[in-house]
Design a protein around this motif. Sequence first.
Motif, PDB file in Angstrom:
ATOM      1  N   THR A   1      -2.265   5.254   3.381  1.00 46.14           N
ATOM      2  CA  THR A   1      -2.237   4.385   4.475  1.00 46.14           C
ATOM      3  C   THR A   1      -3.389   3.456   5.050  1.00 46.14           C
ATOM      4  O   THR A   1      -4.017   3.289   4.186  1.00 46.14           O
ATOM      5  CB  THR A   1      -1.892   5.765   5.680  1.00 46.14           C
ATOM      6  N   GLY A   2      -3.432   3.036   6.033  1.00 45.01           N
ATOM      7  CA  GLY A   2      -4.016   1.855   6.359  1.00 45.01           C
ATOM      8  C   GLY A   2      -3.333   1.056   7.326  1.00 45.01           C
ATOM      9  O   GLY A   2      -1.898   0.540   6.472  1.00 45.01           O
ATOM     10  N   ALA A   3      -4.474   0.847   7.847  1.00 44.74           N
ATOM     11  CA  ALA A   3      -4.101  -0.846   8.830  1.00 44.74           C
ATOM     12  C   ALA A   3      -3.266  -1.755   7.992  1.00 44.74           C
ATOM     13  O   ALA A   3      -4.037  -1.993   6.872  1.00 44.74           O
ATOM     14  CB  ALA A   3      -4.617  -1.550   9.864  1.00 44.74           C
ATOM     15  N   SER A   4      -2.403  -2.996   7.921  1.00 51.58           N
ATOM     16  CA  SER A   4      -1.597  -4.135   7.460  1.00 51.58           C
ATOM     17  C   SER A   4      -3.165  -4.693   6.659  1.00 51.58           C
ATOM     18  O   SER A   4      -4.016  -4.892   8.270  1.00 51.58           O
ATOM     19  CB  SER A   4      -1.155  -5.188   7.751  1.00 51.58           C
ATOM     20  N   GLY A   5      -3.222  -5.221   6.004  1.00 52.16           N
ATOM     21  CA  GLY A   5      -4.011  -6.052   5.209  1.00 52.16           C
ATOM     22  C   GLY A   5      -5.839  -5.308   5.047  1.00 52.16           C
ATOM     23  O   GLY A   5      -6.714  -5.402   4.700  1.00 52.16           O
ATOM     24  N   SER A   6      -5.453  -3.838   4.772  1.00 53.29           N
ATOM     25  CA  SER A   6      -6.865  -2.858   4.517  1.00 53.29           C
ATOM     26  C   SER A   6      -6.901  -2.480   2.578  1.00 53.29           C
ATOM     27  O   SER A   6      -7.934  -2.289   2.826  1.00 53.29           O
ATOM     28  CB  SER A   6      -6.181  -1.508   4.789  1.00 53.29           C
TER      29      SER A   6
END
Length: 227
Positions: A42-47
Motif C-alpha cells: 500500500t501507499g499513496a499515488s507515486g509512492s
Amino acid sequence: MMTNNAIEVIGLTKRVSDAGGELTILDDIRFSVAMGESLAITGASGSGKSTLLGLMAGLDVPSQGKVNVLGTDLFSLDEDGRAKFRASHVGFVFQSFQLLPNLTALENVMLPLELAGHDAEAPALEALAEVGLEHRLHHYPSTLSGGEQQRVSLARAFISRPALLFADEPTGSLDVVTGARIIDLMFRLHQDHRTTLVLVTHDPNLAKRCQRVVEIHAGRLASAEIA
C-alpha cells in the motif's frame, strides 16, 4: 537454494535520471513473503508501490539490490531468462485487464499455455468454468463487462497454476460491487491453489483481506505488519 520464503527483497533501490537530476523512486527496501502468504503493498499515488511490484516480478531492473523468487536471484538472469521464469512460475492480474481485443475469452486464457507449447483448450475451459464464464467462451473483450473481463484475466493468470500471483490495483477499474466479487474470487483461487499472492492497492478494505501489509512512503518502507 529453496527456502520457506517465496520472495526475498534485499536492499532494493531504484533511481532514474531526468532533466532535474537523479530521482530515487525506491530506497533500500527489505522484506520477505512466505510461501502461500497473501501480502498487500500500500501507499499513496507515486509512492513507488507499482515500481516495487514490477521489480519483484523482474519486469524492471533495480539500481541496487536483489530479489530472490523461489530461490532464484532474478537479476542473475538476463531479460529472456526472466521472461521464461515468469512464464513458468508467475501469473499477473492488471487493473486494465490486458486482454488482447482480437482474441475471444477462451483464446485469451489459452494464450499462456500455447506460448509455452502446451495443450491449452481443456485447461482454459476448466479455468473459465472456475470463474463462472463457461457461457462466454467465444465473446470478445469488447462484448464483456468490466467484471467479466477481469474474470477472464483471473482465469488466464491461474491457468498455468503459478506459484506466485502479482496483482496491480486489480479492482481499480471496477465499481464497488463488482470489485468486491472479483476480490472474493481472487482470494478463493489463491486459497484453492495455494498460490502466493502479492497485490498493490490503495484500498484499505482490500489490504485487510491479506495476511500482511507492506506500506511504502516516498520510496521507503514505512511498515510491514499483519493486517
